[in-house]
Write a protein that holds these residues in place. Structure first.
Motif, PDB file in Angstrom:
ATOM      1  N   THR A 109       0.868  -1.322  -0.031  1.00  0.00           N
ATOM      2  CA  THR A 109      -0.127   0.126  -0.073  1.00  0.00           C
ATOM      3  C   THR A 109       0.725   1.083  -0.027  1.00  0.00           C
TER       4      THR A 109
ATOM      5  N   THR B 291      -0.227   3.878   1.920  1.00  0.00           N
ATOM      6  CA  THR B 291      -0.309   4.238   3.063  1.00  0.00           C
ATOM      7  C   THR B 291       0.930   4.122   3.961  1.00  0.00           C
TER       8      THR B 291
ATOM      9  N   THR C   1       5.627   0.076   4.193  1.00  0.00           N
ATOM     10  CA  THR C   1       5.676   1.088   3.310  1.00  0.00           C
ATOM     11  C   THR C   1       6.798   2.105   3.722  1.00  0.00           C
TER      12      THR C   1
END
Length: 662
Positions: free
Chosen positions: A500, A502, A555
């Motif tokens: 992701t 995010t 991430t």
């Protein structure tokens, strides 16, 4: 709804013969199987409903008492099955009482108007004079409170949150109180406008006024002798006892307040402990602990914190009144007789020793010591990374989470190294390098945020932070590549890519919950826009962030790995990964060695002073070993040695899986 019937004439006559009376016997209804045998000296007023009285209560010491009503006045009360209510000095008014509840020797229990039972009370946290009020309610989490207290630069957000909580409070307001099932209330004084949950025990409380005690079967609440609470909410699994006094306070899940502790306008979240001392306008995040009579916590924000005896802060400055506040970020500790003049901000996992009046901000230098010497604050950056105490704290917090309620209000992240602390260390490393560059590498001391840093401390601090960064990034890489045998560098690059977007950018610690700031911003935007319109939906969003922590963490770690090691995503090879893993092994082993040496100090000859008090050195040694054990077999020491072995093997295992590509 349970069926009730009117009393028969025979039952009324029997009750009157047992010294019972009623303003209107027609307003008294009873369960179908009701019997009059165990109702004596009881007065009924208003609408009263009674269950059956067939069971016995087994009391401490072997005593038994039969369910029934004895020497009681009831006004507008529903009594569940098999309750025992005895010796109520005044009366019980406007309550529904659950089954198997035991009430004895109390003064008065009443609801005198439509009440919110503590929901909607404004707590003037951090700033006694107002401006950062947190509106408390049954479902309040540390994270909701954090936003309400600190994000005052978004007035539309605050107004919307107050509106949502106001709607919740109105929804749960009533002119009738509830005392749940299997509740015990004995030797209590004045109880007014209080909602009491199932399986709660109230023994000897002095006064309880305008509040909710959110007890349940999985996590009962205990209220002890001499307790006085006004305008309060006490969450499941908590114990408030021994003369504790609370005014406008929220007590979170599994907290323990006792030994004459006093607090006003304060918030205590999961697993806090407060004994002997006092608190005023504090935001006590999860695991805030204060045990000492001489300790005052005031106008501060804390979490995972242990306050030493005589710890004190001051929020008065010049003639402006008590308007200043401060923060000790997660894991910070205060030594005995420490003092901090607010405003100040102390970095995560730091130790404060002595008196500090120059308003330091060490938030970008976590894991530090702040030491006072001749009225000057000296900062020792990063040194707490090698402390055996820091590691023990990180290990003990999950074990000391005493919440047994399956519905947990606070989302607590226990990680010592996280994007939140590593971003601080990266900033701290840059600060220290810049200080050395600007002032010269040969300077004896450097000045930073009203504090002094010695040359040796600065250079060691850079090394501590770099080591911790290597450890965190290596941990993340190894976890990401766990259990997979790769046939090509391209396969490694594909696996490394985050799931992701995010997680990039700044991370924040929202009082126990560690999350990307972007997610907190998204939540606040959704509250402002009306997309999140209930306390439960806000709670669910925090729970969702917590559940996705490791996805978001990777991430962030991936982006920082590329930046820190100067790598390009499309060119990473097995050789690059092996180099990161080797640095990680070196970091883990070096930090564990530091912790090992720190632990060894606990077994030095000077530490044995006071052992074997009247004997020889040999007896002193034997006495010490009987009490503290032998260093080599100490459980923590053996765990450190085992940790070195396991982590070394873990790194070697990944390198072996990459060997065909090296």
């Amino acid at each position: 709804m349970k069926p009730y019937r009117s009393l028969t004439n025979e039952e009324i006559a029997q009750l009157e013969s047992q010294h019972c009376s009623a303003a209107d016997w027609g307003s008294v209804e009873v369960a179908e199987a009701f019997k009059t045998d165990y109702i004596h000296h009881t007065r009924f007023s208003g609408k009263v409903r009674l269950g059956i009285f067939e069971d016995e209560f087994k009391l401490a010491g072997g005593m038994t008492k039969h369910a029934g009503l004895f020497y009681v006045t009831l006004h507008n009360v529903t009594v569940g099955d098999n309750c025992c209510i005895e010796n109520v000095k005044n009366y019980i008014a406007n309550y529904q009482i659950g089954e198997h509840t035991f009430i004895e020797n109390v003064d008065i229990i009443l609801v005198d108007k439509r009440s919110r039972f503590g929901n909607g009370v404004e707590v003037s946290v951090l700033n006694e004079t107002g401006g950062r009020e947190v509106v408390i309610h049954d479902r309040l989490s540390a994270h909701q409170a954090y936003i309400m207290a600190l994000y005052r630069h978004r007035p539309a957000l605050i107004e919307r949150m107050k509106q949502i909580i106001g709607e919740y409070a109105d929804e749960h307001a009533s002119e009738t109180g509830v005392i749940g099932k299997h509740v015990t209330i004995v030797d209590a004084g004045y109880i007014k406008n209080v909602r009491i949950g199932d399986f709660c025990e109230i023994e000897g409380a002095g006064r309880l006024k305008n509040g909710s005690i959110n007890s349940n079967e999985q996590a009962p609440v205990h209220i002890g002798y001499g307790v006085i609470c006004d305008d309060f909410i006490i969450s499941s699994g908590s114990h408030v006892e021994d003369g504790t006094m609370l005014t406008r306070c929220f007590v979170g899940q599994a907290c323990h307040l006792g030994h004459n502790y006093s607090a006003s306008d304060s918030l205590f979240f999961s697993n806090c402990q407060g004994e002997n001392g006092e608190a005023c306008a504090i935001f006590a995040g999860p695991f805030t602990v204060t045990h000492h009579k001489s300790t005052l916590l005031i106008a501060g924000m804390f979490s995972f914190m242990n306050a030493g005896s005589g710890s004190n802060q001051s929020n008065h400055m010049y003639k402006l009144g008590p308007i200043h506040q401060g923060a000790l970020e997660r894991g910070a500790k205060t030594a005995s007789d420490s003092y901090v003049l607010w405003p100040a901000r102390i970095g995560a996992f730091s130790l404060v020793m002595g008196r500090h009046v120059a308003h330091p901000d060490t938030s970008n230098l976590p894991f530090s010591y702040l030491i006072e010497e001749k009225n000057t604050t000296y900062l020792v950056p990063g040194v707490n990374l090698r402390s055996v105490g820091t590691i023990r704290d990180a290990q003990k917090w999950p074990k000391r989470d005493l919440r047994t309620d399956p519905n947990r209000l606070d989302q607590i992240n226990y990680n010592l190294l996280s994007p939140y602390t590593i971003q601080k260390m990266m900033a701290g490393r840059n600060i220290l390098k810049e200080l050395a560059r600007v002032s010269g590498e040969t300077s004896g001391t450097y000045s930073y945020q009203s504090a002094k840093i010695k040359n040796s401390s600065l250079n060691k601090g850079i090394h501590f932070y770099e080591t911790a960064i290597h450890k965190f990034l290596g941990n993340s890489v190894i976890k990401r590549l766990e259990g997979i045998r790769f046939e090509s560098n391209e396969a490694i690059r594909t696996r490394l890519k985050p799931d992701t977007e995010t997680g990039t950018g700044e991370w924040v610690d929202i009082s126990g919950l560690i999350a990307p700031k972007s997610e907190i911003e998204r939540l606040m935007n959704d509250i402002e826009s009306g997309n999140l319109n209930s306390v439960d939906r806000i709670h669910d969003r925090f729970a969702e962030m917590h559940a996705h922590y490791y996805t978001y963490e990777w991430t962030w770690a991936y982006e920082k790995m590329l930046e820190f090691y100067g790598l390009q995503a499309e060119l990473i090879t097995a050789k690059d990964i092996a180099a990161i893993v080797k640095r990680w092994q070196e970091a883990v082993v070096w930090l564990d060695r530091m912790v090992y040496e720190d632990a060894k100090k606990e077994f030095s000859l000077s530490s044995m002073t006071g052992f074997g008090a009247d004997g020889s050195k040999e007896e002193q040694m034997r006495d010490f070993e009987e009490v503290r054990g032998v260093f080599e077999s100490n459980p923590f020491v053996t765990a450190v040695i085992e940790h070195i072995k396991i982590k070394t093997e873990l790194g070697n295992e990944l390198i072996e899986r990459l060997s065909n590509l090296l």
